[in-house]
Design a protein around this motif. Structure first.
Motif, PDB file in Angstrom:
ATOM      1  N   GLY A 236       0.327  -1.277  -0.399  1.00 57.55           N
ATOM      2  CA  GLY A 236      -0.131   0.142   0.443  1.00 57.55           C
ATOM      3  C   GLY A 236       0.776   1.492  -0.383  1.00 57.55           C
ATOM      4  N   SER A 237       2.270   0.752  -0.737  1.00 58.52           N
ATOM      5  CA  SER A 237       3.049   2.539  -0.579  1.00 58.52           C
ATOM      6  C   SER A 237       3.454   2.879  -1.886  1.00 58.52           C
ATOM      7  N   LEU A 238       2.600   2.819  -2.455  1.00 56.51           N
ATOM      8  CA  LEU A 238       2.963   3.232  -3.676  1.00 56.51           C
ATOM      9  C   LEU A 238       2.759   5.093  -4.482  1.00 56.51           C
ATOM     10  N   THR A 239       1.222   5.130  -3.725  1.00 63.00           N
ATOM     11  CA  THR A 239       1.589   6.800  -3.813  1.00 63.00           C
ATOM     12  C   THR A 239       2.092   7.900  -3.586  1.00 63.00           C
ATOM     13  N   LEU A 240       2.443   9.489  -4.082  1.00 63.15           N
ATOM     14  CA  LEU A 240       3.219  10.383  -3.183  1.00 63.15           C
ATOM     15  C   LEU A 240       2.354  10.718  -1.983  1.00 63.15           C
ATOM     16  N   GLY A 241       1.726  10.146  -1.599  1.00 59.53           N
ATOM     17  CA  GLY A 241       1.440  10.738  -0.469  1.00 59.53           C
ATOM     18  C   GLY A 241       0.031  11.710  -0.860  1.00 59.53           C
ATOM     19  N   GLU A 242      -1.074  11.931   0.580  1.00 56.82           N
ATOM     20  CA  GLU A 242      -2.625  11.909   0.293  1.00 56.82           C
ATOM     21  C   GLU A 242      -2.767  12.806  -0.934  1.00 56.82           C
ATOM     22  N   GLN A 243      -3.750  12.799  -1.082  1.00 56.49           N
ATOM     23  CA  GLN A 243      -4.910  13.366  -3.200  1.00 56.49           C
ATOM     24  C   GLN A 243      -3.435  12.784  -4.204  1.00 56.49           C
ATOM     25  N   THR A 244      -2.848  11.959  -3.801  1.00 58.74           N
ATOM     26  CA  THR A 244      -1.961  11.354  -5.333  1.00 58.74           C
ATOM     27  C   THR A 244      -2.798   9.936  -5.634  1.00 58.74           C
ATOM     28  N   LYS A 245      -2.288   9.838  -6.974  1.00 62.13           N
ATOM     29  CA  LYS A 245      -2.939   8.207  -7.323  1.00 62.13           C
ATOM     30  C   LYS A 245      -1.631   7.852  -8.262  1.00 62.13           C
ATOM     31  N   PHE A 246      -1.302   6.645  -7.688  1.00 62.73           N
ATOM     32  CA  PHE A 246      -0.265   6.325  -8.884  1.00 62.73           C
ATOM     33  C   PHE A 246      -1.316   5.919 -10.512  1.00 62.73           C
ATOM     34  N   ALA A 247      -1.140   6.061 -11.132  1.00 62.61           N
ATOM     35  CA  ALA A 247      -1.911   6.619 -12.143  1.00 62.61           C
ATOM     36  C   ALA A 247      -1.847   5.189 -13.227  1.00 62.61           C
ATOM     37  N   GLY A 248      -0.374   4.143 -13.291  1.00 67.61           N
ATOM     38  CA  GLY A 248      -0.459   3.436 -14.520  1.00 67.61           C
ATOM     39  C   GLY A 248       1.429   3.486 -14.591  1.00 67.61           C
ATOM     40  N   MET A 249       1.396   2.660 -15.286  1.00 67.08           N
ATOM     41  CA  MET A 249       3.264   2.561 -15.607  1.00 67.08           C
ATOM     42  C   MET A 249       2.497   2.515 -17.415  1.00 67.08           C
ATOM     43  N   PHE A 250       3.899   2.955 -18.526  1.00 65.41           N
ATOM     44  CA  PHE A 250       4.010   2.832 -19.764  1.00 65.41           C
ATOM     45  C   PHE A 250       5.655   2.476 -19.807  1.00 65.41           C
TER      46      PHE A 250
END
Length: 311
Positions: A236-250
């Motif tokens: 559960g530690s993929l985000t950069l903090g509150e109000q952020t979302k891990f959108a994916g990757m390419f």
């Protein structure tokens, strides 16, 4: 139906036509044939360069930046100690231009390309060096076998300069021309604000309508990087903090590029610490030995399902 106008008729006419066709076939058979240029796909064209992730980032993520290049000694001996500059993009997405004073610029982002970007860029640079200063550089769409960037440059870290616009294209005084100024304004209007992060190499913040992103070209083997991201996802530690979302990757040139969605109103400088903290977590996950556990495998499958196609 009668014969076509002007065509010979009767046995003699048929014989003449037959001889003419045979002569044409003979000429075609004896004419020298041009070898077809084969296009070979190279999945990691910047492999072997010290700053491989930065080369990828400048090609895929950054609108306006430049970096000086150092020619290999053999090229300096042949062409002199010419100034060569790498640019994200050049006017009209040209592959290369040469200035009246002998300076050469090559563009990473261009219209025509082969399956080996490194070969394309090397050929563009060589074509520019062979062109009279100030002349129009002609670059073939498929260069065929030949030297690559790794062969013609003195390798080292890229000294990247970020630009708010494309004024770096121009010679002094060129912007005084109203036509040039109008063209420059149109090009600059298409630029999304982009900032190079200091917390991780090849990580860039950019602002687009309604949101901002951080995109980071990871320097590691794709499978190892994916496992590390999966471990972070399971924890559960993929985000950069509150109000952020891990959108994916390419994928880009053999490397993974994770993308985070961020609030648009928060400036780039405030993401330096979150990116640094994530980079630390990522390095720890990358160093973890052993196979993924069940939750890690599920997280890995989830990541594979969130691959982005738009950059």
């Amino acid at each position: 139906m009668g014969p076509a106008h002007g065509e010979p008729v009767g046995p003699l006419g048929c014989d003449a036509v037959s001889k003419r066709r045979k002569s044409q076939r003979t000429a075609a058979d004896t004419a020298p044939r041009k070898d077809k240029v084969r296009d070979i796909f190279v999945p990691r064209p910047f492999d072997g360069l010290v700053d491989e992730p930065e080369w990828i980032a400048l090609r895929e993520l950054v609108p306006a930046a430049s970096a000086p290049l150092r020619l290999a000694p053999a090229l300096v001996e042949e062409f002199g100690d010419r100034s060569a500059t790498l640019a994200t993009v050049l006017p009209m997405a040209a592959p290369a231009i040469t200035k009246p004073d002998g300076r050469v610029l090559i563009g990473l982002q261009r219209h025509q390309q082969s399956g080996d970007v490194s070969r394309d860029l090397a050929d563009a640079l060589l074509c520019a060096l062979r062109t009279e200063p100030g002349g129009e550089v002609s670059v073939p769409p498929l260069p065929g076998p030949g030297p690559r960037l790794q062969d013609i440059l003195v390798d080292g870290p890229l000294d990247i300069s970020m630009h708010d616009g494309f004024e770096f294209w121009l010679d002094p005084g060129a912007a005084d021309d109203p036509t040039v100024q109008a063209s420059l304004e149109r090009a600059n209007a298409a630029i999304y604000p982009t900032v190079r992060m200091t917390a991780a190499k090849a990580a860039y913040w950019c602002q687009v309508p309604d949101k901002a992103h951080v995109r980071w070209v990871l320097p590691d083997d794709e499978d190892a990087a994916l496992d590390a991201l999966a471990r972070l996802g399971a924890a559960g530690s993929l985000t950069l903090g509150e109000q952020t979302k891990f959108a994916g990757m390419f994928r880009a040139h053999g490397r993974l590029v994770p993308v985070w969605d961020l609030p648009e109103e928060t400036p780039a400088a405030e993401w330096e610490d979150p990116v640094a903290q994530f980079a630390k977590r990522y390095a720890e996950a990358l160093a973890t030995d052993g196979p993924l556990d069940a939750s890690g495998r599920r997280a890995r499958q989830g990541l594979l399902g969130r691959q982005l196609t738009l950059r």
